[in-house]
Design a protein around this motif. Structure first.
Motif, short mmCIF file in Angstrom:
data_model
loop_
_atom_site.label_atom_id
_atom_site.label_comp_id
_atom_site.label_asym_id
_atom_site.label_seq_id
_atom_site.Cartn_x
_atom_site.Cartn_y
_atom_site.Cartn_z
N PRO A 45 42.49 51.33 38.88
CA PRO A 45 43.46 50.23 38.99
C PRO A 45 43.18 49.22 40.11
O PRO A 45 43.32 48.01 39.87
CB PRO A 45 44.80 50.95 39.18
CG PRO A 45 44.61 52.24 38.44
CD PRO A 45 43.16 52.62 38.71
N PRO A 46 42.75 49.64 41.33
CA PRO A 46 42.50 48.62 42.35
C PRO A 46 41.33 47.67 42.03
O PRO A 46 41.19 46.62 42.66
CB PRO A 46 42.16 49.44 43.60
CG PRO A 46 42.71 50.79 43.35
CD PRO A 46 42.65 50.99 41.87
N ASP A 47 40.50 48.06 41.04
CA ASP A 47 39.34 47.24 40.65
C ASP A 47 39.69 46.21 39.59
O ASP A 47 38.82 45.45 39.16
CB ASP A 47 38.23 48.14 40.09
CG ASP A 47 37.81 49.23 41.04
OD1 ASP A 47 37.76 48.97 42.26
OD2 ASP A 47 37.53 50.35 40.56
N THR A 48 40.96 46.19 39.14
CA THR A 48 41.31 45.36 37.99
C THR A 48 42.31 44.26 38.32
O THR A 48 43.01 44.31 39.32
CB THR A 48 41.89 46.24 36.85
OG1 THR A 48 43.09 46.86 37.31
CG2 THR A 48 40.90 47.29 36.41
N ASN A 49 42.34 43.29 37.43
CA ASN A 49 43.28 42.17 37.56
C ASN A 49 44.59 42.49 36.84
O ASN A 49 44.77 43.62 36.37
CB ASN A 49 42.63 40.89 37.01
CG ASN A 49 42.21 41.04 35.56
OD1 ASN A 49 42.82 41.77 34.77
ND2 ASN A 49 41.14 40.34 35.19
N HIS A 50 45.48 41.51 36.73
CA HIS A 50 46.78 41.73 36.09
C HIS A 50 46.68 41.96 34.58
O HIS A 50 47.67 42.31 33.95
CB HIS A 50 47.75 40.59 36.42
CG HIS A 50 47.31 39.26 35.89
ND1 HIS A 50 46.33 38.51 36.50
CD2 HIS A 50 47.71 38.57 34.81
CE1 HIS A 50 46.14 37.41 35.81
NE2 HIS A 50 46.98 37.41 34.79
N HIS A 51 45.50 41.79 34.00
CA HIS A 51 45.28 42.08 32.58
C HIS A 51 44.80 43.52 32.38
O HIS A 51 44.58 43.95 31.24
CB HIS A 51 44.25 41.14 31.98
CG HIS A 51 44.64 39.70 32.05
ND1 HIS A 51 45.66 39.16 31.30
CD2 HIS A 51 44.14 38.69 32.79
CE1 HIS A 51 45.78 37.87 31.58
NE2 HIS A 51 44.87 37.56 32.48
N GLY A 52 44.58 44.24 33.50
CA GLY A 52 44.07 45.60 33.41
C GLY A 52 42.59 45.67 33.11
O GLY A 52 42.08 46.69 32.64
N THR A 53 41.87 44.56 33.41
CA THR A 53 40.43 44.54 33.22
C THR A 53 39.72 44.32 34.56
O THR A 53 40.29 43.75 35.49
CB THR A 53 40.01 43.43 32.22
OG1 THR A 53 40.43 42.15 32.72
CG2 THR A 53 40.62 43.67 30.85
N LEU A 54 38.50 44.80 34.62
CA LEU A 54 37.71 44.73 35.85
C LEU A 54 37.59 43.29 36.34
O LEU A 54 37.30 42.39 35.55
CB LEU A 54 36.31 45.32 35.60
CG LEU A 54 35.38 45.43 36.78
CD1 LEU A 54 35.92 46.41 37.83
CD2 LEU A 54 33.99 45.87 36.32
N PHE A 55 37.85 43.08 37.64
CA PHE A 55 37.66 41.76 38.23
C PHE A 55 36.23 41.29 37.98
O PHE A 55 35.28 42.04 38.19
CB PHE A 55 37.87 41.80 39.75
CG PHE A 55 39.30 41.81 40.20
CD1 PHE A 55 40.13 40.73 39.95
CD2 PHE A 55 39.79 42.90 40.90
CE1 PHE A 55 41.45 40.74 40.39
CE2 PHE A 55 41.11 42.91 41.34
CZ PHE A 55 41.95 41.83 41.09
N GLY A 56 36.08 40.04 37.55
CA GLY A 56 34.74 39.48 37.33
C GLY A 56 33.91 39.50 38.60
O GLY A 56 32.72 39.80 38.57
N GLY A 57 34.53 39.19 39.73
CA GLY A 57 33.81 39.19 41.00
C GLY A 57 33.34 40.58 41.40
O GLY A 57 32.27 40.74 42.00
N LYS A 58 34.13 41.58 41.07
CA LYS A 58 33.75 42.97 41.35
C LYS A 58 32.52 43.34 40.52
O LYS A 58 31.57 43.94 41.02
CB LYS A 58 34.92 43.90 41.03
CG LYS A 58 34.70 45.33 41.36
CD LYS A 58 35.20 45.62 42.74
CE LYS A 58 35.21 47.11 42.99
NZ LYS A 58 35.61 47.42 44.35
N LEU A 59 32.55 42.96 39.24
CA LEU A 59 31.40 43.22 38.38
C LEU A 59 30.17 42.49 38.90
O LEU A 59 29.06 43.04 38.91
CB LEU A 59 31.69 42.83 36.93
CG LEU A 59 30.54 43.11 35.95
CD1 LEU A 59 30.17 44.58 35.92
CD2 LEU A 59 30.91 42.61 34.56
N MET A 60 30.35 41.25 39.35
CA MET A 60 29.21 40.49 39.88
C MET A 60 28.62 41.15 41.12
O MET A 60 27.39 41.16 41.30
CB MET A 60 29.63 39.04 40.15
CG MET A 60 29.91 38.28 38.86
SD MET A 60 30.68 36.68 39.11
CE MET A 60 29.36 35.78 39.89
N ALA A 61 29.46 41.74 41.95
CA ALA A 61 28.97 42.47 43.12
C ALA A 61 28.18 43.70 42.69
O ALA A 61 27.11 43.99 43.24
CB ALA A 61 30.12 42.87 44.03
#
Length: 167
Positions: free
Chosen positions: A20-36
């Motif tokens: 959950p801390p890795d996700t946005n309000h849609h419940g999907t992985l933050f794009g910036g986190k994936l880019m990192a």
């Protein structure tokens, strides 16, 4: 004559659980986190190939194809696809798995460029050698991606000059 290395020697894989801390309000992985994650796994593949320190020269593309949801796992596979004298193109394939069903999807594809360095100077890297049909295709199509990269960089430099004057 430059040393040569097989593409398979650069393969780097990273798998993590999407919490959950890795996700946005849609419940999907933050794009910036994936880019990192992408930059991290790609830099390991590039360093593995060069056996020298590397720097990210560009993130050429990140194409988000499917959402990565909380509770899924995400796996990133990086491989050096092309080399210049000191530069390396790295492809990262991102797959997601619904852990409760086993369903998998390709969630993103990314290409990055790294440069090997020795202090303040660039360092020579081994030539990359593709073996499989897939590796050969990635290697052969790299020149086209490199041309697009150069054109985009020229455009970015023009934009930088524009913004320097405009603001």
């Amino acid at each position: 004559m430059r040393q040569k290395k097989f593409m398979k020697e650069t393969k780097t894989t990273k798998t993590t659980h999407v919490l959950p801390p890795d996700t946005n309000h849609h419940g999907t992985l933050f794009g910036g986190k994936l880019m990192a994650y992408i930059d991290d796994v790609a830099s390991i593949a590039a360093t593995r190939h060069a056996r020298k320190p590397v720097v990210t020269a560009s993130t050429d593309s990140v194409d988000f194809l499917k959402p990565i949801k909380v509770g899924d796992s995400v796996t990133l596979e990086a491989i050096v696809t092309y080399t210049g004298r000191s530069s390396m193109e790295v492809c990262v394939k991102v797959t997601t798995e619904v852990l409760l069903t086993g369903e998998t999807n390709v969630a993103a594809i990314s290409f990055l460029t790294f440069v090997a360095v020795d202090g303040d100077k660039t360092a020579v890297v081994p030539e990359i050698v593709p073996e499989t049909e897939e590796e050969k295709w990635l290697n052969e199509t790299a020149q086209n991606r490199a041309e697009h990269r150069k054109a985009r960089k020229k455009h970015s430099q023009e934009l930088a000059e524009f913004f320097k004057k405009a603001y």
